[in-house]
Design a protein around this motif. Sequence first.
Motif, short mmCIF file in Angstrom:
data_model
loop_
_atom_site.label_atom_id
_atom_site.label_comp_id
_atom_site.label_asym_id
_atom_site.label_seq_id
_atom_site.Cartn_x
_atom_site.Cartn_y
_atom_site.Cartn_z
N LEU A 273 57.94 27.08 33.37
CA LEU A 273 56.72 26.95 33.06
C LEU A 273 55.79 27.43 33.69
O LEU A 273 54.65 27.87 33.46
N LEU A 274 56.13 27.45 35.26
CA LEU A 274 55.24 28.34 35.98
C LEU A 274 55.21 29.83 35.75
O LEU A 274 54.17 30.33 36.00
N GLY A 275 56.17 30.51 35.41
CA GLY A 275 56.15 31.67 35.08
C GLY A 275 55.14 31.97 33.74
O GLY A 275 54.49 32.80 33.63
N LEU A 276 55.36 30.92 32.62
CA LEU A 276 54.43 31.17 31.64
C LEU A 276 52.96 30.87 32.11
O LEU A 276 52.04 31.52 31.46
N ALA A 277 52.70 30.00 33.26
CA ALA A 277 51.19 29.79 33.50
C ALA A 277 50.84 31.09 34.19
O ALA A 277 49.83 31.31 34.22
N ALA A 278 51.69 31.64 34.91
CA ALA A 278 51.13 32.97 35.50
C ALA A 278 51.07 34.08 34.46
O ALA A 278 49.84 34.86 34.75
N LEU A 279 51.76 34.14 33.39
CA LEU A 279 51.51 35.04 32.16
C LEU A 279 50.00 34.83 31.61
O LEU A 279 49.29 35.81 31.35
N LEU A 280 49.88 33.36 31.35
CA LEU A 280 48.70 32.93 30.66
C LEU A 280 47.38 33.02 31.45
O LEU A 280 46.20 33.22 31.07
N GLY A 281 47.53 32.74 32.79
CA GLY A 281 46.41 32.42 33.73
C GLY A 281 46.19 33.78 34.41
O GLY A 281 45.08 33.92 34.97
N GLY A 282 46.98 34.94 34.48
CA GLY A 282 46.87 35.95 35.45
C GLY A 282 46.65 35.67 36.66
O GLY A 282 47.21 34.71 37.48
N THR A 283 45.39 36.25 37.21
CA THR A 283 45.27 36.04 38.74
C THR A 283 44.31 35.05 39.03
O THR A 283 43.99 34.81 40.15
N GLU A 284 44.09 34.16 37.97
CA GLU A 284 43.00 33.22 38.08
C GLU A 284 43.86 32.08 38.41
O GLU A 284 43.07 30.69 38.63
N THR A 285 44.89 31.74 38.23
CA THR A 285 45.51 30.48 38.48
C THR A 285 45.93 30.32 40.06
O THR A 285 44.99 29.73 40.60
#
Length: 263
Positions: free
Chosen positions: A148-160
């Motif tokens: 799920l954190l990997g998915l968050a990285a893909l969805l949020g890019g550098t803004e997360t």
Amino acid sequence: MSLTEHLPAPAGPARTGHGRLPRLLAAATVAPLIRWIVAADSVPGGTQRRTACDECGTSIGLAGPLRALSPLARCGTCRHRIGAPPATVELALLVSVGVLVVAARPVSETVAFAWWALCVLPLFFVDLAVHRLPDRLTYPAAFGTWGLLGLAALLGGTETAGGGTAWLRSLLAGLAVAFVFAASTVLLGRRGFGLGDAKLALSSAAVLGWFGWELVFFGLMVSFVAAALTSVALLLAGRVRWSGHLPFGPFLILGSLVTLALA
């Protein structure tokens, strides 16, 4: 420098508090499930999961009286206590929801942290009760949180919290802390951490690693200090002996929640 100074400020809407009611309702919905998991897995290692009341044999699953899975935590037939103490699971869920609200992270990250919390809350109570951390909970916590954190990285890019860099750091943090814990088990035996603690660290340290190595060390420090203070208090009260063993899993979870709230 503040431990969280390097973090980007959350987006404005994340701080407005919208969506708190759905989170509270979701917590109330999963409380019976967590109570059932705690009751089923709070048994010595190598034994079958508990499926019925130890006193009268009444089922404690969803097919049995719901009183056993309510905040009362009592068998619906003989009133014998079932699983975690009354209202403690519900209180822990409210605290977890509060941590997620205070953390005010983007939705994709919040989903990952919520998954981790739902997996480790039963572990908190099981480890307190029987000093064990079942693989059926530690592994889903680790792989689910990583995914799920990997998915968050893909969805949020550098803004997360650094995008793909944050996810890689999160993965490395979980593996590194787990390796240290496992090494202590091999080298020190009972005086070291248990393998269950190492498996729990796979997800708990990964959550903290998402924000930076500083928070990994801070979360571990909080865990160690809390464990040390509790040990001293129990020794002074005569509740444990120097040769006694205090489960570390609950303190690792507590330290991770405190750090997540600060992050």
